[in-house]
Scaffold this active site. Structure first.
Site, mmCIF file in Angstrom:
data_model
loop_
_atom_site.group_PDB
_atom_site.id
_atom_site.type_symbol
_atom_site.label_atom_id
_atom_site.label_comp_id
_atom_site.label_asym_id
_atom_site.label_seq_id
_atom_site.Cartn_x
_atom_site.Cartn_y
_atom_site.Cartn_z
ATOM 1 C CD GLU A 264 31.764 52.066 31.990
ATOM 2 O OE1 GLU A 264 32.687 51.891 31.152
ATOM 3 O OE2 GLU A 264 31.033 51.140 32.388
ATOM 4 C CD GLU A 315 40.134 48.309 37.194
ATOM 5 O OE1 GLU A 315 39.639 47.250 37.634
ATOM 6 O OE2 GLU A 315 39.485 49.112 36.491
ATOM 7 C CE LYS A 318 39.428 46.550 32.591
ATOM 8 N NZ LYS A 318 38.710 47.779 32.207
ATOM 9 C CD GLU A 324 40.061 47.192 27.971
ATOM 10 O OE1 GLU A 324 39.397 47.073 29.010
ATOM 11 O OE2 GLU A 324 39.723 47.938 27.028
#
Length: 451
Positions: A264, A315, A318, A324
């Site tokens: 990541e 997203e 999240k 985030e």
């Protein structure tokens, strides 16, 4: 945040960095998270195969719908054992059952490349999981061998809190944290060498950079570079210091030959500070992609790092700070948040990286409405309400007490109302009415409708 030791020389560099990407991008992966109202996996797999040069994905579970969706695409998949399952897999019988249930039904139709046993286990601080991590890895490797599966490697992803280094310290003196070095990480590295599997790390400059030297973290200029006094190597970005600190720590234990995979890395396009923007995220990831094509680091100049950018989508589901929800390369409608050269067809998607425009109120659908399917369960309906009202950015006052759609005996009507509100707000696309298969688009406004 630690200050630089006096022995470190800081050089002010002002020359602009000119980035040229290869004509064809190859060997770049993404992390495919699913916390939000995202397209169904079959559409995601088809998009990646037909519209992008992304050739591998990493998922954070063993979701059968996702694994199955990538069958026949040629895209490699990394699956992840949930952290909580690790202690059970220290039992060999359980490991065989896990492989039989989660790998064999899909392999080789789906090109599963790695099994990551948990994610950032040492960061969790859970002694039971840490103790059982390597036994679980060994048992899964043995279970794959027993099942006749020889092309899937077992690994685990590490946060770089495993490295004991200072922000501006010498990368060549990077070492693993005492207590984890010889007791935990050396045996894991020995396993990797034996099985020819990679050591996976998650190097995030975003977590731990110096706010006074942001450009050093995002590959921009002018920046303050770091000179390693032990090697004379000059570092023009923080990412390379993280990678070389990791390599130095591995080499100090005698495992400098083990392959490193970047599990990541990324930079958010929005956060609660000025250093997050689509431009900064694009510049960071352009440089990451360039390194994935074969540009090494000062201590590893000839290495190519298999790399998985975080993440595929923004997203919305999240929790936590704004950042985030803004790590994605793409919006849920497949339009790019910013362009890093991964799209084969620049016209793919509909948003061009722009947030969905404001649209008419939910009760004015322009001939298209999103409603709950008749077979949707009460649990799904309530889950859709909870998600849309908490994470979907929709005004849910009409379904609250005293609102125009507050009938407590009509959960289906309330769910359809908020689902449609989200659908209208997000472009009336098929994806924005998916709701994990519980939504359907209709061409007529329902007779029983909240107004």
């Amino acid at each position: 945040m630690a200050k630089a030791p006096p022995s470190i020389s800081l050089l002010l560099l002002s020359a602009a960095v000119f980035l040229t990407l290869p004509a064809t991008i190859s060997s770049i992966g993404v992390n495919y998270g699913t916390l939000g109202n995202l397209p169904p996996p079959t559409q995601v797999a088809n998009f990646l195969k037909t519209q992008t040069s992304i050739d591998s994905v990493k998922i954070f579970n063993v979701n059968p719908d996702i694994i199955r969706a990538f069958a026949g695409t040629g895209i490699s998949v990394v699956v992840t054992v949930p952290n909580g399952d690790i202690p059970a897999l220290a039992n060999g019988v359980q490991a065989r059952r896990w492989v039989a249930a989660n790998i064999q039904p899909f392999h080789p139709q789906t090109k599963i490349k790695y099994i990551s046993v948990g994610n950032e286990i040492l960061l969790s601080g859970d002694d039971n999981m840490i103790k059982n991590l390597l036994p679980a890895m060994k048992n899964l490797n043995a279970a794959l061998f027993h099942a006749g599966v020889k092309d899937i490697k077992v690994t685990t992803a590490h946060s770089l809190n495993i490295i004991a280094y200072e922000l501006n310290g010498a990368p060549s003196s990077g070492r693993f944290r005492p207590g984890w070095d010889k007791g935990v990480l050396a045996p894991i590295l020995a396993f990797h060498r034996q099985t020819k599997s990679p050591f996976v790390v998650n190097p995030y400059p975003y977590f731990g950079f110096d706010p006074k030297n942001v450009n050093f973290a995002i590959f921009r200029s002018p920046y303050k570079a770091v000179r390693d006094p032990l090697t004379g190597k000059v570092y023009t970005n923080m990412y390379d210091t993280l990678m070389d600190s990791t390599y130095s720590a591995m080499k100090a234990l005698g495992y400098g030959d083990v392959d490193i995979v970047v599990g990541e890395t990324g930079w958010p396009s929005a956060c609660d500070a000025s250093w997050c923007s689509p431009e900064n995220a694009a510049w960071f990831n352009l440089n990451i992609i360039k390194r994935a094509q074969g540009q090494g680091t000062p201590l590893m100049p000839d290495r190519r790092f298999e790399t998985y950018i975080f993440g595929l989508f923004n997203e919305e589901g999240k929790p936590g700070p704004t950042a985030e929800r803004n790590w994605g390369l793409f919006w849920p409608d497949f339009s790019p948040v910013y362009d890093v050269g991964l799209l084969r067809n620049k016209q793919a998607g509909g948003g061009g990286g722009r947030p969905a425009p404001a649209l008419p109120a939910p009760s004015v659908g322009g001939g298209k409405w999103c409603v709950a399917k008749s077979e949707a369960t009460d649990g799904q309906l309530q889950g859709n309400i909870d998600w849309v009202c908490n994470q979907g950015g929709v005004d849910c006052k009409p379904i609250q007490t005293g609102g125009s759609c507050s009938n407590p005996n009509s959960l289906r009507t309330q769910a359809s109302f908020v689902m449609n509100a989200y659908f209208q707000k997000n472009g009336r696309t098929d994806q924005s009415c998916y709701f994990s298969g519980s939504g359907v688009i209709v061409g007529e406004q329902p007779k029983q409708w909240c107004v």
